[in-house]
Design an enzyme around this catalytic site. Structure first.
Site, PDB file in Angstrom:
ATOM      1  N   ASN A 116     -22.559  70.217  10.508  1.00  0.00           N
ATOM      2  CA  ASN A 116     -22.051  71.055  10.456  1.00  0.00           C
ATOM      3  C   ASN A 116     -21.009  70.687   9.386  1.00  0.00           C
ATOM      4  O   ASN A 116     -21.590  70.344   8.497  1.00  0.00           O
ATOM      5  CB  ASN A 116     -20.298  70.414  11.297  1.00  0.00           C
ATOM      6  CG  ASN A 116     -19.378  71.029  12.467  1.00  0.00           C
ATOM      7  OD1 ASN A 116     -18.619  72.364  11.743  1.00  0.00           O
ATOM      8  ND2 ASN A 116     -19.051  71.193  13.428  1.00  0.00           N
ATOM      9  N   HIS A 151     -23.482  52.496  -8.615  1.00  0.00           N
ATOM     10  CA  HIS A 151     -23.019  52.013 -10.217  1.00  0.00           C
ATOM     11  C   HIS A 151     -23.015  51.000 -10.405  1.00  0.00           C
ATOM     12  O   HIS A 151     -22.669  50.208  -9.366  1.00  0.00           O
ATOM     13  CB  HIS A 151     -22.542  53.139 -10.577  1.00  0.00           C
ATOM     14  CG  HIS A 151     -22.348  54.753 -10.501  1.00  0.00           C
ATOM     15  ND1 HIS A 151     -22.529  55.605 -11.276  1.00  0.00           N
ATOM     16  CD2 HIS A 151     -21.444  55.735  -9.882  1.00  0.00           C
ATOM     17  CE1 HIS A 151     -22.912  56.613 -10.778  1.00  0.00           C
ATOM     18  NE2 HIS A 151     -22.301  56.790  -9.466  1.00  0.00           N
ATOM     19  N   ALA A 189     -17.122  63.395  12.667  1.00  0.00           N
ATOM     20  CA  ALA A 189     -16.413  63.671  11.746  1.00  0.00           C
ATOM     21  C   ALA A 189     -16.043  62.880  11.615  1.00  0.00           C
ATOM     22  O   ALA A 189     -15.545  62.069  11.343  1.00  0.00           O
ATOM     23  CB  ALA A 189     -15.349  64.474  12.874  1.00  0.00           C
ATOM     24  N   ALA A 203     -16.074  58.860  14.663  1.00  0.00           N
ATOM     25  CA  ALA A 203     -15.675  59.136  13.468  1.00  0.00           C
ATOM     26  C   ALA A 203     -14.709  58.666  12.930  1.00  0.00           C
ATOM     27  O   ALA A 203     -14.328  57.307  13.171  1.00  0.00           O
ATOM     28  CB  ALA A 203     -14.470  60.682  14.240  1.00  0.00           C
ATOM     29  N   THR A 249     -21.500  50.144   6.404  1.00  0.00           N
ATOM     30  CA  THR A 249     -22.094  49.602   5.488  1.00  0.00           C
ATOM     31  C   THR A 249     -23.489  48.501   5.267  1.00  0.00           C
ATOM     32  O   THR A 249     -23.751  47.696   4.258  1.00  0.00           O
ATOM     33  CB  THR A 249     -20.813  48.344   4.969  1.00  0.00           C
ATOM     34  OG1 THR A 249     -21.203  47.707   6.109  1.00  0.00           O
ATOM     35  CG2 THR A 249     -19.778  48.857   4.303  1.00  0.00           C
ATOM     36  N   ARG A 284     -20.318  48.989  20.833  1.00  0.00           N
ATOM     37  CA  ARG A 284     -21.699  48.151  22.326  1.00  0.00           C
ATOM     38  C   ARG A 284     -22.868  49.125  22.127  1.00  0.00           C
ATOM     39  O   ARG A 284     -22.950  50.215  21.123  1.00  0.00           O
ATOM     40  CB  ARG A 284     -20.852  49.029  23.396  1.00  0.00           C
ATOM     41  CG  ARG A 284     -21.295  50.360  24.045  1.00  0.00           C
ATOM     42  CD  ARG A 284     -19.975  50.459  25.327  1.00  0.00           C
ATOM     43  NE  ARG A 284     -20.122  51.864  25.897  1.00  0.00           N
ATOM     44  CZ  ARG A 284     -20.275  52.745  26.163  1.00  0.00           C
ATOM     45  NH1 ARG A 284     -21.832  52.383  26.396  1.00  0.00           N
ATOM     46  NH2 ARG A 284     -20.084  54.252  26.281  1.00  0.00           N
TER      47      ARG A 284
END
Length: 211
Positions: free
Chosen positions: A91, A121, A148, A166, A171, A189
């Site tokens: 999108n 970095h 989103a 969303a 991580t 879940r």
């Protein structure tokens, strides 16, 4: 691909700290960005959509059939390091920081404002003054849905069928068929048999869509 570009691709994917301001890198990088600007300027007419499809297949490292990206899309290397499967949908305002390779499996969907980041970095301020960076490839499986505003950080793998809620910040690697949410993203879940026959908190999927 010429030998120099092969060597550059190897460097970008190696995780080695390097100076991205080198002319040998910047000149090649800029050469790939021209078509990206043209892609983002295409208009939604029959002719414009045809040109958009042509450009997508010219720009991407590889791209399967039936894949569609809503412009504008942002990419450090003009999608050169993005390898996209078939029937993928992205999108508006997808950002692909493709300093290293990004692999996206078949039938994967992105909501608006999704960001995939392969570049990072050094923590040292001295090295950041030099803009030194290193990169880690991202691997996204097939049938993945990334909601989103989600962000996927460098070096991660998202398993087949996973759902990224969303606004989540991913991580760590995401297992197959896991639903993850939050910042940092955690497993809410796993998909189950009910998800094959219901949607939106228990509503039944219409029979015609189950065939």
């Amino acid at each position: 691909m010429e030998k120099k570009e092969e060597d550059l691709t190897e460097l970008l994917n190696s995780g080695t700290l390097y100076d991205p301001r080198r002319n040998s890198i910047v000149d090649v990088q800029n050469s790939y960005l021209v078509k990206l600007y043209e892609f983002n300027a295409t208009v939604p007419t029959e002719e414009g959509l045809k040109r958009r499809e042509e450009l997508l297949h010219e720009m991407a490292g590889s791209c399967g059939e039936g894949t569609y990206i809503e412009p504008p899309v942002y990419s450090n290397w003009g999608l050169k390091h993005v390898f996209i499967g078939s029937h993928v949908y992205m999108n508006f305002h997808t950002t692909l920081v493709d300093d290293a390779s990004i692999y996206i499996g078949d039938h994967t969907m992105f909501g608006p404002n999704v960001t995939l980041v392969t570049a990072s970095h050094a923590l040292s301020p001295r090295l950041r003054e030099k803009q030194a960076e290193y990169n880690k490839p991202i691997h996204i499986g097939k049938d993945v849905w990334i909601g989103a505003g989600a962000i996927v950080l460098p070096g991660l793998t998202i398993g087949d069928g996973a759902v990224i809620g969303a606004g989540s910040v991913v991580t760590h690697d995401v297992p197959k068929n896991a639903i993850v949410v939050g910042n940092p993203a955690h497993i809410l879940r796993y998909l189950n048999e009910d998800d094959e026959v219901t949607y939106d908190h228990g509503k039944k999927i219409p029979e015609e869509l189950l065939k």
